[in-house]
Design a protein around this motif. Structure first.
Motif, PDB file in Angstrom:
ATOM      1  N   ALA A 221       5.690  21.045  -1.893  1.00  0.00           N
ATOM      2  CA  ALA A 221       6.320  21.088  -0.501  1.00  0.00           C
ATOM      3  C   ALA A 221       5.493  19.849   0.364  1.00  0.00           C
ATOM      4  O   ALA A 221       6.177  18.905   1.006  1.00  0.00           O
ATOM      5  N   ASN A 222       4.276  19.881   0.086  1.00  0.00           N
ATOM      6  CA  ASN A 222       3.498  18.726   0.852  1.00  0.00           C
ATOM      7  C   ASN A 222       3.624  17.550   0.269  1.00  0.00           C
ATOM      8  O   ASN A 222       3.902  16.254   1.185  1.00  0.00           O
ATOM      9  N   GLY A 223       3.782  17.364  -1.117  1.00  0.00           N
ATOM     10  CA  GLY A 223       3.823  16.175  -1.803  1.00  0.00           C
ATOM     11  C   GLY A 223       5.393  15.605  -1.313  1.00  0.00           C
ATOM     12  O   GLY A 223       5.519  14.326  -1.200  1.00  0.00           O
ATOM     13  N   GLU A 224       6.382  16.437  -1.535  1.00  0.00           N
ATOM     14  CA  GLU A 224       7.759  15.862  -1.079  1.00  0.00           C
ATOM     15  C   GLU A 224       7.754  15.411   0.443  1.00  0.00           C
ATOM     16  O   GLU A 224       8.476  14.410   0.645  1.00  0.00           O
ATOM     17  N   ARG A 225       7.117  16.151   1.209  1.00  0.00           N
ATOM     18  CA  ARG A 225       6.879  15.834   2.851  1.00  0.00           C
ATOM     19  C   ARG A 225       6.471  14.336   2.755  1.00  0.00           C
ATOM     20  O   ARG A 225       7.194  13.622   3.409  1.00  0.00           O
TER      21      ARG A 225
ATOM     22  N   ALA B  57       1.025  -1.242  -0.026  1.00  0.00           N
ATOM     23  CA  ALA B  57       0.004  -0.011  -0.062  1.00  0.00           C
ATOM     24  C   ALA B  57       0.903   1.146   0.017  1.00  0.00           C
ATOM     25  O   ALA B  57       0.411   2.272  -0.720  1.00  0.00           O
ATOM     26  N   ALA B  58       1.986   1.254   0.794  1.00  0.00           N
ATOM     27  CA  ALA B  58       2.849   2.482   0.872  1.00  0.00           C
ATOM     28  C   ALA B  58       3.412   2.715  -0.358  1.00  0.00           C
ATOM     29  O   ALA B  58       3.683   3.579  -0.833  1.00  0.00           O
ATOM     30  N   GLN B  59       3.913   1.411  -1.091  1.00  0.00           N
ATOM     31  CA  GLN B  59       4.338   1.512  -2.233  1.00  0.00           C
ATOM     32  C   GLN B  59       3.514   2.037  -3.548  1.00  0.00           C
ATOM     33  O   GLN B  59       4.012   2.892  -4.431  1.00  0.00           O
ATOM     34  N   ALA B  60       2.379   1.794  -3.366  1.00  0.00           N
ATOM     35  CA  ALA B  60       1.594   1.965  -4.178  1.00  0.00           C
ATOM     36  C   ALA B  60       1.129   3.586  -4.309  1.00  0.00           C
ATOM     37  O   ALA B  60       1.099   4.397  -5.188  1.00  0.00           O
ATOM     38  N   GLU B  61       0.933   3.925  -3.126  1.00  0.00           N
ATOM     39  CA  GLU B  61       0.873   5.369  -2.688  1.00  0.00           C
ATOM     40  C   GLU B  61       1.911   6.455  -3.096  1.00  0.00           C
ATOM     41  O   GLU B  61       1.912   7.183  -3.655  1.00  0.00           O
ATOM     42  N   HIS B  62       3.073   5.722  -2.826  1.00  0.00           N
ATOM     43  CA  HIS B  62       4.488   6.560  -3.060  1.00  0.00           C
ATOM     44  C   HIS B  62       4.445   6.494  -4.885  1.00  0.00           C
ATOM     45  O   HIS B  62       4.875   7.635  -5.287  1.00  0.00           O
ATOM     46  N   ALA B  63       4.113   5.583  -5.530  1.00  0.00           N
ATOM     47  CA  ALA B  63       4.399   5.726  -7.073  1.00  0.00           C
ATOM     48  C   ALA B  63       3.161   6.402  -7.470  1.00  0.00           C
ATOM     49  O   ALA B  63       3.429   7.517  -8.435  1.00  0.00           O
ATOM     50  N   GLY B  64       2.187   6.562  -7.119  1.00  0.00           N
ATOM     51  CA  GLY B  64       0.755   7.395  -7.473  1.00  0.00           C
ATOM     52  C   GLY B  64       1.451   8.921  -7.288  1.00  0.00           C
ATOM     53  O   GLY B  64       1.304  10.043  -8.002  1.00  0.00           O
ATOM     54  N   LEU B  65       2.028   9.124  -6.072  1.00  0.00           N
ATOM     55  CA  LEU B  65       2.272  10.353  -5.263  1.00  0.00           C
ATOM     56  C   LEU B  65       3.399  11.047  -6.345  1.00  0.00           C
ATOM     57  O   LEU B  65       3.505  12.155  -6.489  1.00  0.00           O
TER      58      LEU B  65
END
Length: 165
Positions: free
Chosen positions: A128-132, A79-87
């Protein structure tokens, strides 16, 4: 006097027998009560013997427990990997749009339209929010990977079978 001692000795023997009979009766009642209490427990009715489970069944139970932990860690990691890829993809899009609004001239910020400045500020905040969030996800994924490694080193007989699935 001799008769008095004999009478006294006989009285002592009677008292002793009476006292012993009372204690013996108490012990018998106590044993009966304990036996009755154990009959209230369902497992005690199987011949009053302790029986451990089969070792194979214990291994299956342990494997199921470890498997549920491995599955939970794996699900969190995916789930974290999927969120990371999408973001990451959305962040790249925002960076591209922000680059367009900045322009290519060195002094373009001087005569930039106010709506472009507001949009540029909004992009800056979102970037900035996305990079955080990407940093947080990377940290979390590292933790999840660490948990998988710890589990594999602590319980290798169960995690090796789960990894093969």
């Amino acid at each position: 006097m001799a008769g008095h001692h004999a009478l006294r000795a006989e009285a002592c023997r009677c008292v002793f027998r009476l006292k012993f009979a009372r204690e013996s009766n108490f012990i018998r009642q106590r044993r009966w009560w304990i036996a009755e209490m154990f009959q209230l427990f369902p497992r005690a009715k199987t011949g009053n013997q302790f029986r451990a489970r089969n070792a194979a069944r214990d291994a299956e139970t342990d494997a199921a427990r470890v498997g549920s932990i491995v599955s939970a860690i794996e699900a969190a990691l995916q789930a974290a990997q999927a969120e990371h890829a999408g973001l990451s993809e959305r962040l790249h899009d925002v960076l591209a749009r922000a680059a367009i609004t900045v322009g290519t001239e060195t002094d373009e910020y001087i005569d930039r339209a106010p709506e472009d400045t507001a949009l540029q500020n909004q992009f800056s905040t979102e970037i900035a929010n996305g990079e955080r969030r990407l940093r947080e996800l990377e940290t979390s994924m590292g933790h999840y990977q660490f948990l998988k490694t710890v589990l594999a080193t602590r319980v290798p007989e169960h995690t090796a079978a789960d990894g093969a699935k």
